[in-house]
Design an enzyme around this catalytic site. Structure first.
Site, PDB file in Angstrom:
ATOM      1  N   GLN A   1      -0.747   7.894  -7.380  1.00 50.20           N
ATOM      2  CA  GLN A   1      -0.993   8.464  -6.171  1.00 50.20           C
ATOM      3  C   GLN A   1       0.109   9.062  -5.467  1.00 50.20           C
ATOM      4  OE1 GLN A   1      -3.491   6.225  -3.624  1.00 50.20           O
ATOM      5  NE2 GLN A   1      -4.263   7.700  -2.464  1.00 50.20           N
TER       6      GLN A   1
ATOM      7  N   ASP B   1       0.783  -1.277   0.052  1.00 49.38           N
ATOM      8  CA  ASP B   1      -0.060  -0.215  -0.158  1.00 49.38           C
ATOM      9  C   ASP B   1       1.099   1.292  -0.061  1.00 49.38           C
ATOM     10  OD1 ASP B   1      -2.304   1.579   0.178  1.00 49.38           O
ATOM     11  OD2 ASP B   1      -2.528   1.356   2.354  1.00 49.38           O
TER      12      ASP B   1
END
Length: 559
Positions: free
Chosen positions: A522, A433
Site C-alpha cells: 500500500q 499502520d
C-alpha cells in the site's frame, strides 16, 4: 539408506579439529553419557537450551551428532543393546527450538540407525511443543512410534538409572562431555567418514539456503559412480503459480549493489510507476448492492477472477467475502489475502476458514490502532468460553506471547456436523499502520514461525490432505488486506525463491501479486521494507557480510 542419508545431509569428510565442527562438538549440546540403561543401551543426550539456530547450520549440528554416534557404536555392547535418545527441553525457549532440525535428526536416526534406536524421550517439553510432538512422532518408523514419548523431569529416572543420568536431570553422575569427546578424537574409526561410507570421490557440496533456516548442503554423485544415484534437492511443485522462479531474478549481492545505487528515491519511483498501472481485471461482484456493505473500505475490492467464493447457504447472494486467492512461490492459491473481518462478516470469515481447510490465520494488525477500529474481534480472547459464529463455534485453548507477536491455539467446531479442527492464530502486534517495523528481525522470525507451524500442521493431516505439499491456503489479513498483508506475502514468496534458486525478484513478485489482489503493498515504504528485509535475511544466512550493507545506506544519497 545409511549412505544416502549421510550424503543428503553433507555428513562426510569430517574434520573434528577444525571449525565449525570443532566448536559444535565442544558446545556440549549433544553427548553420549558414560553410563547405560538397565538393558545395557547407550544413552545419548541433546540439550535444547544450548542450541542457537542462528549460530550453527543444520549440517554442522548433524555432523556433530553423527560423528559422536559413530564413535558410540564402536562398542559391541551398544551394537547389541541399542541406543536411547534423550531430547532435553528443560529451561529451553521457542528460540532454542528448530523444527526442521528435529525432523532431520529423527529422520537421520531412523535412517542411519534403524535397528539400534530403542527409545526417544522428550523431557520437560513446554506447552507450545504439544502440537509439534504429535507431528514429530510421524517421522519415526511405525514400529518405534510408541517408543517416542514426552516426560516430566521426575519421570525420567525410572527409565534411565540415576547413576547414568547427569545431576541436572535428577541423576547422580557428573556430566563429563570433555572426557567423552576425548575418546571420540582418539577413535580411528571416526577420523574419516569416507572410510565408513566407502564412497568414491565426492565433489564439493553445493549449498542452497532455506527461507527460514540455515544452509542445507547437498551433493551430486558422478554418473559413473557405483553408488546410488544422488538425491536431488527437494523442489516445490509449480501447479500453475504466477511466481514460478522463471522471471529474471538477481542475486542478493546484486540487489545490494542496486539499492546502493538507486537509494530510497529510486525505489519510491519504481513503486509509483507500479501504482499508476490499472488493475488487471474487474470488481463487479464486490460492487453489487447486496455485497457492497460487506466491504470494509469502499476502495478496496476483490478482483472477480481471484475472489474466494463461499458455498451458498441461504441464497445466491451468500457466496461473497472480501478475500482473494493469491499464489505463492510455485504454489497456486497459497494465500487468502483478506480484509479484517467486521461483525457482519464474522460468520462468513469462519465459514471460509472451514471450507478452505485453513490451518493458520495470520493477522498483521491490532484490533484498534491510533483510536480507530482496524478489525473486529472475531475470536475469543480468553480460554474460558467459546463464541458462536453462525454454523461454527470457536474456542481459545491457550495463547503464547512472543516479543513481537502472539500465537493463539483455536479450535473451530462445525455445529452442524460435529467435526472440529485446530486453527493457529498468529497476530503480529509490532507493525505500525501505514508504516513498517524499525527492523526486519521480528517480522522474519514471525514468518519463520508461521512456516514452521504450517509444515507441522500439514504433516499432522497425513493422508487427509491431498493438495500441494505445503498445504492449504494461509489466511493473511490486516485491515484492508493489501498493505501489511501484501508485505508479508511478498517476503514469504521472495524468501522461498531465494531458497530454491538463489535469486530474488521483488518488483516482479509485487506486480504479480497485484494482479490477484489489487493494490497489494500500500505504500512506498512497505515496498522499500521488502528490499531491506531480504538483505537482512541474506546477511543472516551468510550471503552478505555485515560490512557490505546496513539499512541506513538506503537513506544516504550518493555523491
Amino acid at each position: 539408506m545409511l549412505q544416502l542419508t549421510r550424503i543428503r545431509e553433507g555428513i562426510y569428510n569430517l574434520f573434528p579439529n577444525e571449525d565449525p565442527l570443532k566448536s559444535e562438538l565442544q558446545s556440549g549440546k549433544f553427548t553420549i553419557l558414560s553410563g547405560r540403561d538397565a538393558t545395557g543401551a547407550a544413552v545419548a543426550l541433546f540439550t535444547a537450551r544450548l542450541h542457537d539456530p542462528s549460530a550453527a547450520t543444520h549440517t554442522t549440528v548433524l555432523q556433530a551428532v553423527l560423528y559422536q554416534l559413530d564413535c558410540a557404536i564402536e562398542s559391541r555392547e551398544t551394537q547389541r543393546n541399542g541406543l536411547i535418545f534423550i531430547y532435553d527441553m528443560t529451561d529451553s525457549t521457542y528460540h532454542n527450538f528448530d523444527y526442521e532440525l528435529c525432523v532431520k535428526m529423527l529422520s537421520l536416526l531412523k535412517g542411519a540407525f534403524p535397528a539400534r534406536l530403542k527409545r526417544v524421550l522428550i523431557v520437560s517439553s513446554p506447552l507450545w511443543f504439544r502440537a509439534t510432538f504429535t507431528v514429530l512422532r510421524l517421522f519415526v518408523r511405525e514400529k518405534l512410534r510408541d517408543r517416542v514419548s514426552t516426560l516430566r523431569l521426575g519421570e525420567l529416572s525410572p527409565l534411565v538409572p540415576c547413576d547414568t543420568l547427569p545431576i541436572h536431570l535428577g541423576g547422580s553422575r557428573p556430566l563429563d562431555h570433555a572426557a567423552w569427546l576425548g575418546r571420540c578424537l582418539d577413535s580411528p574409526r571416526a577420523s574419516s567418514m569416507d572410510d565408513i561410507l566407502f564412497l568414491p570421490s565426492v565433489p564439493a557440496p553445493h549449498t542452497r539456503f532455506t527461507g527460514n533456516g540455515p544452509p542445507i548442503t547437498s551433493v551430486a554423485l558422478s554418473s559413473t559412480s557405483s553408488s546410488p544415484s544422488s538425491p536431488q534437492p527437494t523442489s516445490l511443485l509449480c501447479e500453475g503459480s504466477i511466481h514460478d522462479g522463471e522471471s529474471r531474478g538477481i542475486l542478493p549481492t546484486e540487489l545490494m549493489e542496486l539499492l546502493i545505487t538507486i537509494r530510497r528515491r529510486g525505489l519510491h519511483k519504481e513503486y509509483e510507476d507500479m501504482q499508476r498501472e490499472a488493475p488487471a481485471g474487474t470488481f463487479n461482484c464486490s460492487k453489487l448492492p447486496y455485497n457492497f456493505a460487506k466491504n470494509r473500505y469502499t476502495d478496496v475490492l476483490c478482483l472477480d477472477h481471484s475472489r474466494v467464493r463461499l458455498t451458498c447457504i441461504d441464497d445466491d447472494h451468500s457466496d461473497y467475502i472480501n478475500a482473494s486467492f493469491m499464489d505463492g512461490y510455485k504454489q497456486q492459491n497459497a494465500y487468502i489475502a483478506a480484509q479484517g473481518p467486521m461483525p457482519q462478516t464474522f460468520d462468513d470469515f469462519w465459514r471460509m476458514v472451514w471450507e478452505q481447510q485453513v490451518l493458520i490465520v495470520v493477522m498483521t494488525t491490532r484490533v484498534v490502532e491510533r483510536g480507530r477500529v482496524k478489525c473486529g474481534q472475531y475470536w475469543p480472547l480468553d480460554s474460558v468460553s467459546s463464541q458462536n459464529f453462525g454454523l461454527f463455534s470457536v474456542k481459545n485453548q491457550h495463547m503464547e506471547k512472543f516479543p513481537d507477536y502472539n500465537v493463539t491455539a483455536l479450535v473451530l467446531y462445525n455445529n452442524r456436523t460435529g467435526e472440529m479442527r485446530e486453527v493457529a492464530h498468529f497476530q503480529y502486534v509490532s507493525w505500525p499502520d501505514f508504516g513498517v517495523p524499525r527492523t526486519a528481525a521480528g517480522v522474519l522470525a514471525f514468518l519463520g514461525h508461521v512456516r514452521q507451524h504450517q509444515a507441522a500442521a500439514v504433516a499432522a493431516m497425513g493422508s487427509a490432505w491431498h493438495g500441494h505439499p505445503q498445504g492449504p491456503p494461509i489466511v493473511v489479513h490486516c485491515s484492508a488486506g493489501i498493505g501489511r498483508s501484501g508485505t508479508f506475502c511478498t517476503l514469504d514468496i521472495c524468501l522461498a525463491r531465494l531458497a530454491d534458486c538463489g535469486t530474488v525478484d521483488i518488483h516482479g513478485t509485487v506486480r504479480g501479486m497485484r494482479s490477484q489482489r489489487a493494490f497489494s503493498i500500500q505504500t512506498a515504504d512497505q515496498y522499500c521494507f521488502c528490499h531491506t528485509a531480504l538483505l537482512e535475511h541474506a546477511q543472516k544466512q551468510g550471503l552478505l557480510s555485515a560490512q557490505n550493507w546496513s539499512p541506513p545506506d538506503l537513506d544516504s544519497e550518493s555523491d
